[in-house]
Design a protein around this motif. Structure first.
Motif, PDB file in Angstrom:
ATOM      1  N   PHE A 273       0.825  -1.213   0.000  1.00 14.92           N
ATOM      2  CA  PHE A 273       0.000   0.000   0.000  1.00 14.92           C
ATOM      3  C   PHE A 273       0.858   1.262   0.000  1.00 14.92           C
ATOM      4  O   PHE A 273       0.472   2.274  -0.576  1.00 14.92           O
ATOM      5  N   ASN A 274       2.034   1.197   0.610  1.00 17.23           N
ATOM      6  CA  ASN A 274       2.891   2.382   0.657  1.00 17.23           C
ATOM      7  C   ASN A 274       3.457   2.743  -0.716  1.00 17.23           C
ATOM      8  O   ASN A 274       3.978   3.836  -0.904  1.00 17.23           O
ATOM      9  N   GLN A 275       3.335   1.835  -1.689  1.00 18.37           N
ATOM     10  CA  GLN A 275       3.815   2.091  -3.043  1.00 18.37           C
ATOM     11  C   GLN A 275       2.668   2.330  -4.024  1.00 18.37           C
ATOM     12  O   GLN A 275       2.904   2.466  -5.224  1.00 18.37           O
ATOM     13  N   LYS A 276       1.465   2.357  -3.524  1.00 18.58           N
ATOM     14  CA  LYS A 276       0.284   2.475  -4.380  1.00 18.58           C
ATOM     15  C   LYS A 276      -0.446   3.790  -4.136  1.00 18.58           C
ATOM     16  O   LYS A 276      -0.295   4.412  -3.093  1.00 18.58           O
ATOM     17  N   GLN A 277      -1.255   4.144  -5.109  1.00 13.92           N
ATOM     18  CA  GLN A 277      -2.113   5.312  -4.963  1.00 13.92           C
ATOM     19  C   GLN A 277      -3.544   4.891  -4.635  1.00 13.92           C
ATOM     20  O   GLN A 277      -4.457   5.709  -4.669  1.00 13.92           O
TER      21      GLN A 277
ATOM     22  N   TYR B 233      -3.917  -2.443  -8.901  1.00 13.86           N
ATOM     23  CA  TYR B 233      -3.100  -2.459 -10.112  1.00 13.86           C
ATOM     24  C   TYR B 233      -1.778  -3.206  -9.876  1.00 13.86           C
ATOM     25  O   TYR B 233      -0.692  -2.733 -10.134  1.00 13.86           O
ATOM     26  N   ASP B 234      -1.947  -4.442  -9.409  1.00 12.96           N
ATOM     27  CA  ASP B 234      -0.825  -5.334  -9.122  1.00 12.96           C
ATOM     28  C   ASP B 234      -1.134  -6.662  -9.800  1.00 12.96           C
ATOM     29  O   ASP B 234      -1.978  -7.432  -9.335  1.00 12.96           O
ATOM     30  N   ASN B 235      -0.461  -6.919 -10.910  1.00 13.38           N
ATOM     31  CA  ASN B 235      -0.749  -8.119 -11.690  1.00 13.38           C
ATOM     32  C   ASN B 235      -0.459  -9.418 -10.958  1.00 13.38           C
ATOM     33  O   ASN B 235      -0.822 -10.486 -11.417  1.00 13.38           O
ATOM     34  N   HIS B 236       0.203  -9.337  -9.809  1.00 17.10           N
ATOM     35  CA  HIS B 236       0.493 -10.544  -9.055  1.00 17.10           C
ATOM     36  C   HIS B 236      -0.514 -10.796  -7.937  1.00 17.10           C
ATOM     37  O   HIS B 236      -0.445 -11.812  -7.262  1.00 17.10           O
TER      38      HIS B 236
END
Length: 162
Positions: free
Chosen positions: A52-56, A91-94
């Motif tokens: 979450f710290n790398q996402k918007q 938006y994380d394909n994994h």
């Protein structure tokens, strides 16, 4: 007596062989169960997702939007689609559900038939998966994708962007 016995055996076999199929058919969830399952899904990601710290992504807002939609779910198919859409907000394909529907989003690039990139503002096909639908339909590297189901590419990709 022999005739009755063979019929009895036939019915027993039919019931025994049908039991796994009948056991696999589960009744649909109730409205409340869908909501509870959605809450569990959302809370599990809230508590366990490490990026979450790398996402918007505004995960509380995701809950507000998709829980309201869970109110209208009435089938497993619709519920899987709803969870897939909520998960796509990362938006994380994994990050995946571990189950797919024919229209589920796929891991890029390994789960897709077509790999395209933007070149000078145009979506240009770079690779096409051999033997799959896109290739059978005639799509080839170098093709420019202008629309997706009649919608301009710039608009069609918006739901997939953060």
């Amino acid at each position: 007596m022999q005739k009755w016995h063979s019929r009895y055996v036939q019915w027993v076999l039919i019931l025994v062989l049908s039991a796994p199929v009948l056991a696999a058919v589960k009744p649909p969830l109730t409205h409340q169960q869908y909501l509870e399952d959605f809450d569990f899904f959302w809370e599990t990601i809230r508590d366990s997702y490490g990026y979450f710290n790398q996402k918007q992504t505004d995960w509380p807002r995701v809950r507000t939007i998709y829980r309201a939609q869970a109110d209208t779910v009435n089938s497993r198919r619709a519920f899987v689609r709803l969870l897939g859409n909520a998960l796509a907000e990362l938006y994380d394909n994994h990050a995946s559900l571990g189950t797919n529907r024919p229209d589920s989003r796929r891991l890029v690039p390994t789960g897709t038939d077509v790999w395209a990139t933007f070149v000078q503002g145009r979506a240009v096909v770079q690779q096409v998966r051999a033997g799959y639908g896109a290739e059978r339909a005639g799509l080839r590297p170098g093709a420019v994708i202008e629309t997706v189901n009649g919608v301009p590419v710039s608009e069609a990709i918006r739901p997939f962007l953060p």
